[in-house]
Design an enzyme around this catalytic site. Sequence first.
Site, PDB file in Angstrom:
ATOM      1  N   TYR A   1     -11.261  12.325  -4.411  1.00  0.00           N
ATOM      2  CA  TYR A   1     -10.630  12.088  -5.262  1.00  0.00           C
ATOM      3  C   TYR A   1     -10.107  13.303  -5.951  1.00  0.00           C
ATOM      4  CZ  TYR A   1      -9.729   9.926 -10.136  1.00  0.00           C
ATOM      5  OH  TYR A   1      -9.138   9.397 -11.337  1.00  0.00           O
TER       6      TYR A   1
ATOM      7  N   ASP B   1       0.820  -1.153   0.120  1.00  0.00           N
ATOM      8  CA  ASP B   1      -0.054  -0.017  -0.073  1.00  0.00           C
ATOM      9  C   ASP B   1       0.983   1.265  -0.003  1.00  0.00           C
ATOM     10  OD1 ASP B   1      -1.497   2.186   0.795  1.00  0.00           O
ATOM     11  OD2 ASP B   1      -2.958   0.974   2.037  1.00  0.00           O
TER      12      ASP B   1
ATOM     13  N   GLY C   1       9.257  11.231  -2.531  1.00  0.00           N
ATOM     14  CA  GLY C   1      10.450  10.920  -1.357  1.00  0.00           C
ATOM     15  C   GLY C   1      11.418   9.798  -2.044  1.00  0.00           C
TER      16      GLY C   1
ATOM     17  N   TYR D   1       7.777  19.565  -5.051  1.00  0.00           N
ATOM     18  CA  TYR D   1       8.937  18.859  -5.156  1.00  0.00           C
ATOM     19  C   TYR D   1       9.866  19.180  -6.337  1.00  0.00           C
ATOM     20  CZ  TYR D   1       8.504  15.360  -1.345  1.00  0.00           C
ATOM     21  OH  TYR D   1       8.616  14.910  -0.008  1.00  0.00           O
TER      22      TYR D   1
ATOM     23  N   LYS E   1      13.102  11.242  -5.025  1.00  0.00           N
ATOM     24  CA  LYS E   1      14.115  12.553  -4.666  1.00  0.00           C
ATOM     25  C   LYS E   1      15.333  11.525  -3.945  1.00  0.00           C
ATOM     26  CE  LYS E   1      14.773  15.751  -0.946  1.00  0.00           C
ATOM     27  NZ  LYS E   1      14.435  15.455   0.350  1.00  0.00           N
TER      28      LYS E   1
HETATM   29  P1  NAD Z   1      -7.716   1.161 -11.295  1.00  0.00           P
HETATM   30  O1  NAD Z   1      -8.754   1.218  -9.953  1.00  0.00           O
HETATM   31  O2  NAD Z   1      -8.362  -0.039 -12.299  1.00  0.00           O
HETATM   32  O3  NAD Z   1      -6.532   1.006 -10.871  1.00  0.00           O
HETATM   33  C1  NAD Z   1      -5.779   1.496  -9.677  1.00  0.00           C
HETATM   34  C2  NAD Z   1      -4.995   0.643  -9.095  1.00  0.00           C
HETATM   35  O4  NAD Z   1      -4.232   1.361  -8.003  1.00  0.00           O
HETATM   36  C3  NAD Z   1      -5.591  -0.605  -8.535  1.00  0.00           C
HETATM   37  O5  NAD Z   1      -4.779  -1.602  -8.949  1.00  0.00           O
HETATM   38  C4  NAD Z   1      -5.775  -0.509  -7.069  1.00  0.00           C
HETATM   39  O6  NAD Z   1      -5.582  -1.796  -6.558  1.00  0.00           O
HETATM   40  C5  NAD Z   1      -4.332   0.247  -6.870  1.00  0.00           C
HETATM   41  N1  NAD Z   1      -4.159   1.015  -5.858  1.00  0.00           N
HETATM   42  C6  NAD Z   1      -5.184   1.848  -5.159  1.00  0.00           C
HETATM   43  N2  NAD Z   1      -4.899   2.237  -3.875  1.00  0.00           N
HETATM   44  C7  NAD Z   1      -3.455   1.825  -3.839  1.00  0.00           C
HETATM   45  C8  NAD Z   1      -2.653   2.019  -2.634  1.00  0.00           C
HETATM   46  N3  NAD Z   1      -2.861   2.790  -1.408  1.00  0.00           N
HETATM   47  N4  NAD Z   1      -1.394   1.309  -2.783  1.00  0.00           N
HETATM   48  C9  NAD Z   1      -1.139   0.508  -3.972  1.00  0.00           C
HETATM   49  N5  NAD Z   1      -2.256   0.353  -4.859  1.00  0.00           N
HETATM   50  C10 NAD Z   1      -3.347   0.989  -4.799  1.00  0.00           C
HETATM   51  O7  NAD Z   1      -8.105   2.630 -12.108  1.00  0.00           O
HETATM   52  P2  NAD Z   1      -7.607   2.849 -13.527  1.00  0.00           P
HETATM   53  O8  NAD Z   1      -8.633   3.234 -14.364  1.00  0.00           O
HETATM   54  O9  NAD Z   1      -6.453   2.008 -14.017  1.00  0.00           O
HETATM   55  O10 NAD Z   1      -6.748   4.309 -13.195  1.00  0.00           O
HETATM   56  C11 NAD Z   1      -5.275   4.241 -12.934  1.00  0.00           C
HETATM   57  C12 NAD Z   1      -4.948   5.790 -12.764  1.00  0.00           C
HETATM   58  O11 NAD Z   1      -5.070   6.439 -13.719  1.00  0.00           O
HETATM   59  C13 NAD Z   1      -5.499   6.390 -11.370  1.00  0.00           C
HETATM   60  O12 NAD Z   1      -4.565   7.004 -10.610  1.00  0.00           O
HETATM   61  C14 NAD Z   1      -6.483   7.229 -11.696  1.00  0.00           C
HETATM   62  O13 NAD Z   1      -7.071   8.131 -10.922  1.00  0.00           O
HETATM   63  C15 NAD Z   1      -5.903   7.625 -13.197  1.00  0.00           C
HETATM   64  N6  NAD Z   1      -7.150   7.929 -14.240  1.00  0.00           N
HETATM   65  C16 NAD Z   1      -7.736   6.927 -14.570  1.00  0.00           C
HETATM   66  C17 NAD Z   1      -8.790   7.521 -15.554  1.00  0.00           C
HETATM   67  C18 NAD Z   1      -9.772   6.521 -16.579  1.00  0.00           C
HETATM   68  O14 NAD Z   1     -10.669   6.822 -17.001  1.00  0.00           O
HETATM   69  N7  NAD Z   1      -9.478   5.209 -16.000  1.00  0.00           N
HETATM   70  C19 NAD Z   1      -8.970   8.789 -15.670  1.00  0.00           C
HETATM   71  C20 NAD Z   1      -8.426   9.679 -15.097  1.00  0.00           C
HETATM   72  C21 NAD Z   1      -7.241   9.403 -14.326  1.00  0.00           C
END
Ligand code: NAD
Length: 323
Positions: free
Chosen positions: A144, A57, A101, A158, A104
């Site tokens: 979010y 995490d 971090g 940073y 960095k």
């Molecule tokens: P997703 O939910 O399928 O993937 C996110 C992943 O992050 C998952 O595998 C989840 O288990 C992991 N995760 C969540 N919290 C975590 C933590 N604390 N530590 C470690 N792992 C953690 O979503 P996605 O659609 O693949 O999105 C990926 C990234 O792209 C995200 O940051 C999201 O905000 C960004 N994003 C996606 C979209 C979209 O349309 N899919 C649009 C804008 C931004």
Amino acid sequence: MKRILVTGGSGFIGSHLCKRLLDEGNEVLCVDNFFTGRRENVHHLLDNKNFELLRHDITFPLYVEVDQIYNLACPASPIHYQFDPVQTTKTSVMGSINMLGLAKRLKIRILQASTSEVYGDPSVHPQPESYWGNVNPIGPRACYDEGKRCAETLFFDYHRQHNLDIKVVRIFNTYGPNMQANDGRVVSNFIMQALKNEPLTIFGDGTQTRSFCYVDDLVEGMVKMMQTDKGFTGPVNMGNPEEFTMLQLAETIIEMTGSKSKLVFKPLPVDDPKQRKPDTQISKNDLNWEPHVKLEVGLGRTIEYFSNILLAEFSSKRELNII
Ligand code: NAD
Ligand code: UDP
């Protein structure tokens, strides 16, 4: 060959990015806590000797040695990021601090997967990167939106304070295989409902708009952004500028699946943006990137993916004599 850390690597976008980076001959360390990600998404990569999967995490510090970081960890669908909103904010804010971090200490480049949600319910259309947004800081989407906005702040601080080499991309609605069938996002919902001949749930009157980018196009853009000169930090919008109403999307999916589904109207979620479309001047001119996959083509591949999931579910139920 680089050793690249992808946080959130077993999620929807992350799994495609891991594959792309491996295909280019890199080593990939995929870090995920499996909140919304699934092992199945990266199952096909586990035999690759250059791929490593670590359950972790990112709100906790991580000590590894890598050459680059793509920071994608964060639930992205409204039902998932609102399920545990405090953890969502922690993931964006504390997770970013930990990854920054790490970058960095190692003096390496780090890319942040930001979002069009930093524009909130936008009063400027289409949205250029210079628009500061219209976000409700106390609503159900704030965990979010504000989390991602604070992450951007941290990235730029940073950069200014520690001269860290950062890249920030603002991702607009992206879709494709490996999305979760039940994650509540509009493309997965409509396709699953259409394939089961169930009513398609239109929130509000369906006139709100989104612009949908196919995942392969997005991954291409992210990799391109990572390879730009140090001086080019972004933020850069990354999305497909073709804009559709949710009614248009529903009709297209019904037609493509040959479904008998009808439409059913449900209340619009609180703070649901009325319109969204990226201004893509910067990505086009400075990054030489633009999406190529048309909505019908991308939807075709996504429909095939979800059809196979339904077929597999059906076969296993038959084997167990449940149906
Ligand atoms: P997703 O939910 O399928 O993937 C996110 C992943 O992050 C998952 O595998 C989840 O288990 C992991 N995760 C969540 N919290 C975590 C933590 N604390 N530590 C470690 N792992 C953690 O979503 P996605 O659609 O693949 O999105 C990926 C990234 O792209 C995200 O940051 C999201 O905000 C960004 N994003 C996606 C979209 C979209 O349309 N899919 C649009 C804008 C931004
Ligand atoms: N939406 C809908 N029916 C659904 C799921 C979503 O009409 O079954 C709408 C939702 O209200 C929003 C749009 O589709 O206006 C995109 O929703 P999604 O959750 O996919 O992404 P986001 O709101 O984060 O852009």
